[in-house]
Design an enzyme around this catalytic site. Sequence first.
Site, PDB file in Angstrom:
ATOM      1  N   LYS A 294      99.103  38.771  74.367  1.00 53.81           N
ATOM      2  CA  LYS A 294     100.211  39.686  74.178  1.00 53.81           C
ATOM      3  C   LYS A 294     101.114  39.190  73.046  1.00 53.81           C
ATOM      4  CE  LYS A 294     100.840  40.961  79.087  1.00 53.81           C
ATOM      5  NZ  LYS A 294     100.764  42.430  78.994  1.00 53.81           N
TER       6      LYS A 294
ATOM      7  N   ARG B  35      93.865  45.381  87.101  1.00 52.55           N
ATOM      8  CA  ARG B  35      92.965  46.327  87.777  1.00 52.55           C
ATOM      9  C   ARG B  35      91.732  45.610  88.337  1.00 52.55           C
ATOM     10  NH1 ARG B  35      92.568  49.654  82.348  1.00 52.55           N
ATOM     11  NH2 ARG B  35      94.690  48.863  82.378  1.00 52.55           N
TER      12      ARG B  35
END
Length: 338
Positions: A119, A193
């Site tokens: 990130k 997820r």
Amino acid sequence: KKFKNTLYVGSKEEIKFLNHYSKTSKLALDLINMPANELNPLTFYQNIKKHELFSKFYFKEYSISQIKKQFPLTYAVGKSSNVNPHFLQVSNKKITNKDQPIVIIGKGVTFDTGGVNIKPGSSMRNMKKDMGGAAISLSLFLLSSYILKKSKIILLVPLAENSISSTAMRPGDVYTSRSGKTVEISHTDAEGRLLLADAIELANEFNPSIIIDFATLTGAARVALGEDLPAYFSNNEKIAKKIELLNQKKLRCWRLPLYKSYKSKLRSNVADLCNASLDGMAGSITAALFIEEFILSPRTPWVHFDTYAWSSGSILSSKGAALQGLDIMSDFLSKNFS
């Protein structure tokens, strides 16, 4: 001129519930606000195991070898950290697969660097809150266990730290889920997820009456709805209508569609599916579609919250942890389950 704020409570039972609500929300808020050098998969697990609010519940223990075998996607995310992944499984009663329990799931990524798809600094700044879904889920578990005396309820929280090291998962890696479904990693920052997929595959084995999950999952949901309004998805129209009834007096969440045509964005040439679409479109929808793929029976009611779990501060809320989605789902369970 001085004003007095007075709260009138109708009964002793209401006072007891409000006290319980205060304790459960404080626990969740404290966990989200805790820095990642203090809260990791192990200390999260230990904090819950020894907390007085969980003293009367049933815990199932998993060794690291069991986690590697039974929750392979969680292990894939967490294996790059020097702190092993953990899996928190708690129930309010002893449960068999005939009991059709309520299953509550939370994403427990205690810090998210994004992995090798790292990130940017601004996006990583508050990633101590990436276990916000786990905190909200344990609050809902505590509240619903208090309200629903007869219901059987299970809390499932996969815990991992998404770090960067020589053992980190990479784009192009392929992992096999608990049920045998293969997943190609298209982006290592789509890790939450993977944890939810493991937990949902375990939830299937309990023949659940409903699965509810919370996760700080996508920036796409924040772009669409901002920080205060969590997105939710459901595969069951009756459930969604009941949630919308609770939304009428005060808007507390917003439903987004499980638009099936976007499943093509998760297509893989080497596995059953990819963990993320790379075209930048419909990120929260494709994330929800990925999670839905792991629900064994389409008849199992499922509600997925893509929440921010954080507030930048306003007149009504302080800066820091926030429990978006908790109140409306607590109301939903209390009104629709016994």
